[in-house]
Design an enzyme around this catalytic site. Sequence first.
Site, mmCIF file in Angstrom:
data_model
loop_
_atom_site.group_PDB
_atom_site.id
_atom_site.type_symbol
_atom_site.label_atom_id
_atom_site.label_comp_id
_atom_site.label_asym_id
_atom_site.label_seq_id
_atom_site.Cartn_x
_atom_site.Cartn_y
_atom_site.Cartn_z
ATOM 1 N N LEU A 153 0.769 -1.228 -0.127
ATOM 2 C CA LEU A 153 0.114 0.060 0.011
ATOM 3 C C LEU A 153 0.818 1.396 0.010
ATOM 4 O O LEU A 153 1.853 1.017 0.534
ATOM 5 C CB LEU A 153 -0.861 -0.058 1.156
ATOM 6 C CG LEU A 153 -0.349 0.106 2.689
ATOM 7 C CD1 LEU A 153 0.053 1.465 3.044
ATOM 8 C CD2 LEU A 153 -1.629 -0.400 3.592
ATOM 9 N N PHE A 249 6.416 7.075 -12.007
ATOM 10 C CA PHE A 249 7.773 7.120 -11.253
ATOM 11 C C PHE A 249 8.780 7.649 -12.127
ATOM 12 O O PHE A 249 10.104 7.314 -11.921
ATOM 13 C CB PHE A 249 8.341 5.742 -10.622
ATOM 14 C CG PHE A 249 7.024 5.603 -9.283
ATOM 15 C CD1 PHE A 249 7.732 5.696 -8.112
ATOM 16 C CD2 PHE A 249 6.108 4.818 -9.475
ATOM 17 C CE1 PHE A 249 7.019 5.589 -6.887
ATOM 18 C CE2 PHE A 249 5.310 4.605 -8.254
ATOM 19 C CZ PHE A 249 5.597 5.007 -7.188
ATOM 20 N N GLY A 253 12.082 15.630 -9.828
ATOM 21 C CA GLY A 253 11.797 16.292 -8.895
ATOM 22 C C GLY A 253 12.940 16.331 -7.737
ATOM 23 O O GLY A 253 14.003 16.286 -8.208
ATOM 24 N N CYS A 260 9.772 4.414 3.532
ATOM 25 C CA CYS A 260 9.882 3.246 2.883
ATOM 26 C C CYS A 260 11.197 3.415 1.804
ATOM 27 O O CYS A 260 12.204 2.282 2.207
ATOM 28 C CB CYS A 260 8.734 2.562 2.221
ATOM 29 S SG CYS A 260 7.572 2.316 3.475
ATOM 30 N N LYS A 263 14.861 3.843 3.279
ATOM 31 C CA LYS A 263 15.415 2.593 4.014
ATOM 32 C C LYS A 263 15.476 1.219 3.202
ATOM 33 O O LYS A 263 16.433 0.487 3.447
ATOM 34 C CB LYS A 263 14.618 2.944 5.439
ATOM 35 C CG LYS A 263 13.234 1.813 5.398
ATOM 36 C CD LYS A 263 12.741 1.545 6.772
ATOM 37 C CE LYS A 263 11.326 1.121 6.675
ATOM 38 N NZ LYS A 263 11.243 -0.215 5.881
HETATM 39 N N1 NAD Z 1 4.358 3.146 5.572
HETATM 40 C C1 NAD Z 1 4.076 2.585 4.622
HETATM 41 O O1 NAD Z 1 3.714 3.232 3.518
HETATM 42 C C2 NAD Z 1 4.387 1.041 4.334
HETATM 43 C C3 NAD Z 1 4.137 0.394 3.217
HETATM 44 C C4 NAD Z 1 4.436 -0.838 3.011
HETATM 45 C C5 NAD Z 1 5.311 -1.575 4.000
HETATM 46 N N2 NAD Z 1 5.541 -0.778 5.075
HETATM 47 C C6 NAD Z 1 6.381 -1.538 6.196
HETATM 48 O O2 NAD Z 1 5.518 -1.884 7.220
HETATM 49 C C7 NAD Z 1 6.123 -1.808 8.385
HETATM 50 C C8 NAD Z 1 5.325 -0.785 9.435
HETATM 51 O O3 NAD Z 1 5.376 0.483 8.922
HETATM 52 P P1 NAD Z 1 4.459 1.623 9.337
HETATM 53 O O4 NAD Z 1 4.758 2.785 8.501
HETATM 54 O O5 NAD Z 1 3.088 1.237 9.541
HETATM 55 O O6 NAD Z 1 5.281 1.952 10.823
HETATM 56 P P2 NAD Z 1 4.688 2.799 11.977
HETATM 57 O O7 NAD Z 1 6.114 3.380 12.555
HETATM 58 O O8 NAD Z 1 3.759 3.863 11.477
HETATM 59 O O9 NAD Z 1 3.831 2.072 12.906
HETATM 60 C C9 NAD Z 1 4.681 0.790 13.708
HETATM 61 C C10 NAD Z 1 3.804 0.546 14.969
HETATM 62 O O10 NAD Z 1 4.159 -0.554 15.415
HETATM 63 C C11 NAD Z 1 4.185 -0.338 16.947
HETATM 64 N N3 NAD Z 1 5.063 -1.190 17.711
HETATM 65 C C12 NAD Z 1 6.449 -1.238 17.801
HETATM 66 N N4 NAD Z 1 6.774 -2.147 18.586
HETATM 67 C C13 NAD Z 1 5.915 -2.975 18.880
HETATM 68 C C14 NAD Z 1 5.536 -4.171 19.731
HETATM 69 N N5 NAD Z 1 6.592 -4.877 20.398
HETATM 70 N N6 NAD Z 1 4.346 -4.349 20.086
HETATM 71 C C15 NAD Z 1 3.142 -3.688 19.516
HETATM 72 N N7 NAD Z 1 3.410 -2.688 18.771
HETATM 73 C C16 NAD Z 1 4.555 -2.249 18.533
HETATM 74 C C17 NAD Z 1 4.508 1.218 17.063
HETATM 75 O O11 NAD Z 1 4.082 1.620 18.384
HETATM 76 C C18 NAD Z 1 3.782 1.733 15.868
HETATM 77 O O12 NAD Z 1 2.622 2.145 16.185
HETATM 78 C C19 NAD Z 1 7.788 -1.210 8.201
HETATM 79 O O13 NAD Z 1 8.318 -2.843 7.915
HETATM 80 C C20 NAD Z 1 7.473 -0.433 6.800
HETATM 81 O O14 NAD Z 1 8.537 -0.719 6.089
HETATM 82 C C21 NAD Z 1 5.178 0.554 5.403
#
Ligand code: NAD
Length: 432
Positions: A153, A249, A253, A260, A263
């Site tokens: 997403l 893409f 810009g 994402c 990292k």
């Molecule tokens: N944000 C994006 O658009 C996106 C898209 C695809 C994949 N991802 C991947 O998904 C993962 C999460 O990303 P995000 O953006 O949702 O992160 P985020 O930082 O928004 O959320 C992570 C959540 O996990 C919680 N957390 C941390 N340790 C915990 C534990 N031990 N128990 C319970 N909760 C805990 C934190 O408090 C936080 O609310 C990452 O690996 C990211 O790379 C993110």
Amino acid sequence: MKISVIGTGYVGLVTGAVFADMGNEVVGADIDQRKVDRLNEGVMPIYEPGLEEMVRRNQAERRLRFTSDVDWAIQNTEVVFICVGTPPKNGGETDLSFVESVAVKIGKNLNGHKVVVNKSTVPVGTGDFVKKVVLMNKRTDVDFEVVSNPEFLREGSAIADALNPSRVVIGASTEDAAMKVMELYATLEAPVFITDVASAELIKYASNAFLAMKISFINAIANICEKSGANVTEVSKAVGADQRIGPEFLNAGLGYGGSCFPKDVVSLERTARKLGCDFALLREVMKINDGRVDHFISRVTKRFPNMKDCVFGVLGLAFKPNTDDMREAKSVTIIQQLISMGAKIKAYDPVAMDNARDIISDITYCDSAYGCAKDADAIILVTEWREFRLLDMRRLGDLMKSKVMFDGRNFYDPEKKKSMGFEYYGIGKGEI
Ligand SMILES: NC(=O)c1ccc[n+]([C@@H]2O[C@H](COP(=O)([O-])OP(=O)(O)OC[C@H]3O[C@@H](n4cnc5c(N)ncnc54)[C@H](O)[C@@H]3O)[C@@H](O)[C@H]2O)c1
């Protein structure tokens, strides 16, 4: 199905809401008590179009609840999604400590057969690591499976993406586990790829790194355009018309940002190195991206060699439109650099200003783009929010000290802006 989603950030919250909306019983668990309290009051911790309504509806219908009791959430569900953050360590490798701590809890609370689904973006091999940690911590003689189900997403359209994914990837070592996860996606009309766990983990990194590469590629072309008199918008349009390449893409810009791409590209490069596969191409992708802000600032400096007491109005702060996410937002480094050269900054973003205030001080936050433009020496567009297309440009220009515009996203039509009396500078369209 009874599902828990551990970690209720961008991915966990959206995933939980969407699975609940599909009729599952979902518990979102997070160690951030404040986040959980707010969610239980119906207050969203993030801005995401359509999210609040979906969460509230499913809370009201008792299909979605939130708790900080992660143990309880694991004990009472059969499929456990790991959705915690995987930030980079100092050296760029992925920090798996959040994933590990959830795996420990899963092990300790394994009170019946469970499918553990890793949705966090994790380096290839993490599935085996999670399995090992669960095994080391489990106190009962029950079985479990570890599945990889990476998330694709995009922030800003997360709900729509989750309901209509380009593909669903399920990496599993048994057919039963794969089928269990596939059942959850059964109502979606999306192609499903069932693979081994390692391939699923790698698919996510390969996808993000490829997209980042496209962005850096067109930005390198933009630099050539600036030196040669070519126009990167025309170039990318025609290049992207080739079906083998595609138009997405390919917008020149300020480079990629967000939580994402930066990292994930560095993590894949480090993983490759660890495995003895040098991925020099990715280092170049990062180098081009890292140079974007400096290059942009050098263009501003050419036009304003003495920035002392210059006022710049920055339009857009979030790392991209339709989100309040400020992680790795280009606005931060641009503003820092301009301030260090003596400029004064006014800024406006439709939704990210609360988050920005935690990161950027010493600037004036305005309540509209017009407030930003008032007495400004130049407008700098950093995030291409749709509402900036609908601005009354004559009014905006009349408010400014001088009608200069730096368009960091090639968002506006240069000829239109010039015909309105703006001195317009885009990306990849001539030297300054
Ligand atoms: N944000 C994006 O658009 C996106 C898209 C695809 C994949 N991802 C991947 O998904 C993962 C999460 O990303 P995000 O953006 O949702 O992160 P985020 O930082 O928004 O959320 C992570 C959540 O996990 C919680 N957390 C941390 N340790 C915990 C534990 N031990 N128990 C319970 N909760 C805990 C934190 O408090 C936080 O609310 C990452 O690996 C990211 O790379 C993110």
